[in-house]
Design a protein around this motif. Sequence first.
Motif, PDB file in Angstrom:
ATOM      1  N   GLY A 153     181.279 128.494  48.539  1.00 55.71           N
ATOM      2  CA  GLY A 153     182.715 128.443  48.236  1.00 55.71           C
ATOM      3  C   GLY A 153     183.479 127.679  49.305  1.00 55.71           C
ATOM      4  O   GLY A 153     184.344 126.854  49.000  1.00 55.71           O
ATOM      5  N   LYS A 154     183.133 127.929  50.551  1.00 59.28           N
ATOM      6  CA  LYS A 154     183.832 127.281  51.668  1.00 59.28           C
ATOM      7  C   LYS A 154     183.512 125.784  51.708  1.00 59.28           C
ATOM      8  O   LYS A 154     184.398 124.960  51.943  1.00 59.28           O
ATOM      9  N   LEU A 161     189.047 119.286  49.635  1.00 62.41           N
ATOM     10  CA  LEU A 161     190.204 118.915  50.464  1.00 62.41           C
ATOM     11  C   LEU A 161     190.026 117.523  51.075  1.00 62.41           C
ATOM     12  O   LEU A 161     190.831 117.079  51.880  1.00 62.41           O
ATOM     13  N   GLN A 249     178.642 115.629  46.523  1.00 61.53           N
ATOM     14  CA  GLN A 249     178.676 116.888  45.778  1.00 61.53           C
ATOM     15  C   GLN A 249     177.567 117.781  46.311  1.00 61.53           C
ATOM     16  O   GLN A 249     176.484 117.305  46.661  1.00 61.53           O
TER      17      GLN A 249
ATOM     18  N   LEU B  50     183.843 117.230  41.909  1.00 67.31           N
ATOM     19  CA  LEU B  50     182.921 118.143  42.587  1.00 67.31           C
ATOM     20  C   LEU B  50     181.645 118.215  41.759  1.00 67.31           C
ATOM     21  O   LEU B  50     180.591 118.598  42.236  1.00 67.31           O
ATOM     22  N   MET B  79     192.298 120.860  44.638  1.00 68.87           N
ATOM     23  CA  MET B  79     191.843 122.059  43.938  1.00 68.87           C
ATOM     24  C   MET B  79     192.015 123.277  44.835  1.00 68.87           C
ATOM     25  O   MET B  79     191.750 123.219  46.030  1.00 68.87           O
ATOM     26  N   PHE B  81     191.015 127.384  45.239  1.00 74.07           N
ATOM     27  CA  PHE B  81     190.030 128.365  44.768  1.00 74.07           C
ATOM     28  C   PHE B  81     190.504 129.770  45.086  1.00 74.07           C
ATOM     29  O   PHE B  81     191.556 129.976  45.668  1.00 74.07           O
ATOM     30  N   SER B  84     187.980 133.782  48.667  1.00 69.15           N
ATOM     31  CA  SER B  84     186.715 133.774  49.398  1.00 69.15           C
ATOM     32  C   SER B  84     186.384 132.402  49.984  1.00 69.15           C
ATOM     33  O   SER B  84     185.453 132.271  50.765  1.00 69.15           O
ATOM     34  N   SER B  85     187.146 131.396  49.614  1.00 65.37           N
ATOM     35  CA  SER B  85     186.831 130.051  50.091  1.00 65.37           C
ATOM     36  C   SER B  85     187.514 129.720  51.419  1.00 65.37           C
ATOM     37  O   SER B  85     187.388 128.614  51.911  1.00 65.37           O
ATOM     38  N   LEU B  86     188.250 130.675  51.989  1.00 66.04           N
ATOM     39  CA  LEU B  86     188.939 130.369  53.251  1.00 66.04           C
ATOM     40  C   LEU B  86     187.934 130.182  54.389  1.00 66.04           C
ATOM     41  O   LEU B  86     186.908 130.848  54.446  1.00 66.04           O
ATOM     42  N   PHE B  87     188.280 129.271  55.304  1.00 71.39           N
ATOM     43  CA  PHE B  87     187.400 129.013  56.454  1.00 71.39           C
ATOM     44  C   PHE B  87     187.664 130.058  57.532  1.00 71.39           C
ATOM     45  O   PHE B  87     188.783 130.563  57.647  1.00 71.39           O
ATOM     46  N   ASP B  88     186.642 130.332  58.346  1.00 71.55           N
ATOM     47  CA  ASP B  88     186.826 131.258  59.466  1.00 71.55           C
ATOM     48  C   ASP B  88     187.874 130.678  60.412  1.00 71.55           C
ATOM     49  O   ASP B  88     187.907 129.476  60.629  1.00 71.55           O
ATOM     50  N   PHE B  97     193.306 121.842  57.884  1.00 72.63           N
ATOM     51  CA  PHE B  97     191.981 121.249  57.623  1.00 72.63           C
ATOM     52  C   PHE B  97     192.079 119.908  56.884  1.00 72.63           C
ATOM     53  O   PHE B  97     191.580 118.888  57.353  1.00 72.63           O
ATOM     54  N   GLY B  98     192.730 119.917  55.722  1.00 72.31           N
ATOM     55  CA  GLY B  98     192.825 118.697  54.899  1.00 72.31           C
ATOM     56  C   GLY B  98     193.596 117.585  55.593  1.00 72.31           C
ATOM     57  O   GLY B  98     193.055 116.489  55.799  1.00 72.31           O
ATOM     58  N   ARG B 143     196.873 125.828  51.529  1.00 76.68           N
ATOM     59  CA  ARG B 143     195.931 124.855  52.098  1.00 76.68           C
ATOM     60  C   ARG B 143     195.809 123.629  51.180  1.00 76.68           C
ATOM     61  O   ARG B 143     195.716 122.492  51.642  1.00 76.68           O
ATOM     62  N   THR B 144     195.822 123.886  49.868  1.00 81.61           N
ATOM     63  CA  THR B 144     195.768 122.763  48.921  1.00 81.61           C
ATOM     64  C   THR B 144     197.096 122.008  48.925  1.00 81.61           C
ATOM     65  O   THR B 144     197.112 120.779  48.884  1.00 81.61           O
ATOM     66  N   ASN B 147     197.746 119.069  51.473  1.00 80.54           N
ATOM     67  CA  ASN B 147     197.303 117.692  51.215  1.00 80.54           C
ATOM     68  C   ASN B 147     198.285 116.930  50.331  1.00 80.54           C
ATOM     69  O   ASN B 147     198.099 115.742  50.100  1.00 80.54           O
TER      70      ASN B 147
END
Lengths: 257, 233
Positions: A153-154, A161, A249, B50, B79, B81, B84-88, B97-98, B143-144, B147
């Motif tokens: 997911g990350k 991004l 990808q 993707l 995109m 999400f 759960s897709s967040l970065f540490d 990030f972007g 976060r999206t 960008n």
Amino acid sequence: MAPTISNTSMLFLIVFVLIPVSLSYMYSLGLGKSITWSSLRGVIQLFLIGYILTYLFALPPLTGISIMLLVMITIATFHASKKGEGIPKVRLMIFLIILGVELMILSMWIGFGMISFTSEQVIPMSGMVIGNSMVAIGLALERMKSEFREGKGKIVAALSLGAKPQQASKIIIRKIVKAAMIPNVDGLKTVGLVQLPGMMTGLILGGVAPIDAIRYQIVISLSIFTCVSISAMLVTIALYRYFFNKNMQLIDIKSEA
Amino acid sequence: MNETNVIKVENVTTDRIFNISFELSLGEITAVIGPSGAGKSSLLTLLNRLTDPQKGDIFYYGKQLTTYPIIDLRRRIGMAFQSSSLFDGTVEDNLKFGPSLVGKWKKANGPLLLEKVQLPKDYLYRDVEHLSGGEQQRVALARTLANDPEIFLLDEVTSALDLQTVETIEKLLVQLAKEENKGIAMVTHNIEQAKRISDKVIFMENGTILEQGKTVDLLGTPQTEQLQKFLKE
């Protein structure tokens, strides 16, 4: 001269094997055959390596060392690459990484006058470095596969991004290298306190003064630490790209295998 | 092609979706609805590459999607999400990030982005691990936004939020579409949400599009048995 264990004493080792075999029989563990077989195999392998080393030590150092290092690195490569099944070029990469790391550390040992270029010194010390690099690479590969699966997911979020695969992988590379280094970091914390390290024990048994034995142990412990961290980092950096296709990808390594 | 239809998908097939065609426009919100496993998320991931189709064509401003440099494309078609897709790291680490990838991050952007998703400014330096599910989801959306994409692909970004926050996010999406002329495709399980904010609806089942059209028409008078059944559920 180190004291030798007589053949008669060695024969009594049968008792050492009989104890676990009897326990296995008593508790119906079904391990009797494999205990006997692995003990026998271990003894044969060690005798064999004893003779091989004796032969190699008699050769000119460059020849003996080259032959043994090549054999050790090849076996380590095959063993570590099992953890990376499905990743393209994994064997070649691992071989080159272990070889590179070994050559680097060897030149440091010789260059800094820590050991001399003799088979007796280079082969056992290199064996430890290669063995530990093999374990670290195996751990890194296992972790890499699981991080790419669990951290999917990350990584996909990073790609979406606008990150390149290298930038997207950065977020997990740190974790992979850390995971591969942890056993050594933990090991160094208790070194000499819980268990005397193998090399130091061997030297002391061979009659070397403890204060001299620890010098070798310090050199090897820190060398292993260096090699483990470099190996884990290099294997990750060299192989992360195979988790992506040319269109940036993420691909599933398992299904590609 | 209508001038505002910036994305046109024609007869696209992948391993999860089959022969789908639809269009996306700027200034509109398109809700993608359907049961779990219908291929809704797979449909979104095709649009910023993707994943790629096995068959069929996707056009962006009349040109094949594959002709655009992939990194630029993903920045233009962003995109978001689930949480759960967040970065540490901190909220700011995630937000920058972007933009940082192309040297466009300004420290002043952080509070503005948080304001858009209605999070307090002092959240910037919080570790994302210590945020609630709803807060994490809003950070993922911010976060999206960082960008500044032209088209937003949103994969159930309001699913873990409380009603009040859902309302805030919906207002933000409407504002993005109507005032900033962004195109939005959002996967949602919430039919009421689709009714409230979407202009168009795509209904999917088993990897195919069974119905699509204006929200009022589609959800008002569903044509297929499957959509009628889905709406009742």
